[in-house]
Design an enzyme around this catalytic site. Structure first.
Site, PDB file in Angstrom:
ATOM      1  N   ASP A 130       5.917   6.300   2.774  1.00 44.59           N
ATOM      2  CA  ASP A 130       5.413   5.196   2.124  1.00 44.59           C
ATOM      3  C   ASP A 130       6.037   5.015   0.695  1.00 44.59           C
ATOM      4  O   ASP A 130       6.055   6.236  -0.277  1.00 44.59           O
ATOM      5  CB  ASP A 130       3.962   5.621   1.729  1.00 44.59           C
ATOM      6  CG  ASP A 130       3.102   4.457   1.268  1.00 44.59           C
ATOM      7  OD1 ASP A 130       3.468   3.144   1.350  1.00 44.59           O
ATOM      8  OD2 ASP A 130       2.119   4.669   0.577  1.00 44.59           O
ATOM      9  N   SER A 133      -7.325  -0.533  -0.127  1.00 44.13           N
ATOM     10  CA  SER A 133      -8.850   0.165  -0.147  1.00 44.13           C
ATOM     11  C   SER A 133      -9.747  -0.612  -0.636  1.00 44.13           C
ATOM     12  O   SER A 133      -9.380  -1.605  -1.499  1.00 44.13           O
ATOM     13  CB  SER A 133      -8.445   1.350  -0.820  1.00 44.13           C
ATOM     14  OG  SER A 133      -7.724   2.477  -0.330  1.00 44.13           O
ATOM     15  N   ASN A 149      -2.268  -0.687   4.654  1.00 42.72           N
ATOM     16  CA  ASN A 149      -2.418   0.498   4.066  1.00 42.72           C
ATOM     17  C   ASN A 149      -3.588   1.057   3.245  1.00 42.72           C
ATOM     18  O   ASN A 149      -4.105   0.313   2.479  1.00 42.72           O
ATOM     19  CB  ASN A 149      -1.259   0.676   3.138  1.00 42.72           C
ATOM     20  CG  ASN A 149       0.201   0.390   3.440  1.00 42.72           C
ATOM     21  OD1 ASN A 149       0.260   0.338   4.796  1.00 42.72           O
ATOM     22  ND2 ASN A 149       1.201   0.867   2.687  1.00 42.72           N
TER      23      ASN A 149
END
Length: 332
Positions: A94, A237, A277
């Protein structure tokens, strides 16, 4: 040179193709330690989901590159031990920040890498991404590039402001670089503080902050220019408020932590966005569980007694994301 295929890993090519055709997204969960990895694999096996084990440059330094390789190989064997005959697990870098970092990961068994040249002038981003692609494709390793800049903080990645991806640049970028997937900026951001309070409005029913909506017009523009091409969302998130509340209840100090609403991610997952992600959410789940144990059992000093509940809480979070947000369950 360690080839990822010898570790039992896969790259993202077929995985993404199936996700786009099936209208779901692959979970890309960041991990730093054994408990996080165990929780990810347990959740993926129980939900029958493919999964991307995602490692930042900082996490790789923290865990140690050699140990990480064996952890990834162990993850595949662990999944088989839990009853998954043919696990689909990617080990992905990442936010690779240089050709050298990407090469090192490819040489040590990563099956996918991201080269993040989004902070560079356009032509330099193209040149760097192309260089990584040319090296990676020799070993059938897939490469993620990035256009546009996400605000927020994640390890060494820091940016004050968003720069939305420009749809008119994406065809030229993908054609010149040969990258296999493209991370774009449509309003997501890194960390647990994705938006300033003044960017949000207050929900009168709950009193909680509600963030501004994602720029789906930008996503639509990218998909129009690149039909069927794998798109990636970073900084996705949702910052579960129940975990934030638990952390604050037991001595934490997370004020105005806010994330991306899950219904917006669900909408994105049904489009060409095939990789989403998630990092901060698992950090919050882990921290909440650990703080709770320390507050309720102040004499406890056995790491298994506080990291075990943390692992269980993360597993619950991962399963929720897979089933209720990304839709990648029962896809193996």
């Amino acid at each position: 040179m360690v080839n990822y295929k010898d570790l039992g890993l896969v790259n993202t090519r077929e995985m993404f193709k199936k996700a786009i055709n099936g209208g779901y997204a692959i979970p890309a969960f960041n991990f730093n330690n054994m408990e996080q990895m165990q929780a990810i694999i347990q959740a993926a096996v129980e939900t029958k989901s493919p999964v991307i084990l995602q490692v930042s440059k900082g996490a790789r330094q923290y865990a140690n590159a050699t140990l990480l390789r064996y952890m990834a190989q162990g993850a595949v064997e662990y999944a088989k031990e839990l009853g998954c005959a043919n696990p689909q697990i990617v080990l992905h870098l990442d936010h690779g920040d240089s050709f050298e970092t990407c090469k090192s990961c490819i040489d040590s068994g990563f099956s996918s890498v991201m080269i993040d040249g989004s902070h560079l002038p356009y032509d330099e981003n193209v040149a760097l991404t192309k260089k990584v692609v040319e090296y990676a494709h020799q070993f059938d390793v897939t490469v993620e590039g990035e256009l546009g800049v996400l605000a927020g903080v994640e390890d060494d990645v820091v940016a004050e402001h968003h720069t939305y991806t420009r749809p008119e640049e994406v065809v030229d970028f993908v054609t010149k670089t040969g990258c296999d997937s493209l991370a774009i900026s449509i309003g997501t951001s890194h960390g647990a503080y994705k938006f300033k309070p003044e960017q949000c409005h207050v929900d009168p029913a709950t009193g909680r902050l509600v963030p501004p909506p994602l720029a789906f017009d930008v996503l639509d523009g990218v998909m129009k220019e690149l039909p069927g091409f794998p798109i990636v969302l970073h900084g996705s998130s949702s910052v579960p408020q129940e975990e934030v509340d638990t952390i604050n209840k037991y001595g934490g100090k997370l004020e105005a932590a806010i994330g991306i609403p899950e219904d917006e991610l669900r909408k994105a997952a049904k489009s060409a966005v095939c990789k989403i992600n998630i990092d901060s959410d698992s950090r919050l789940a882990m921290t909440a569980a650990v703080r709770k144990v320390f507050a309720e059992k102040p004499a406890e000093f056995d790491p298994r007694k506080y990291l075990g509940p943390a692992r269980d809480n993360m597993k619950k979070l991962y399963e929720h994301k897979i089933v209720n947000v990304l839709g990648s369950d029962n896809k193996l």
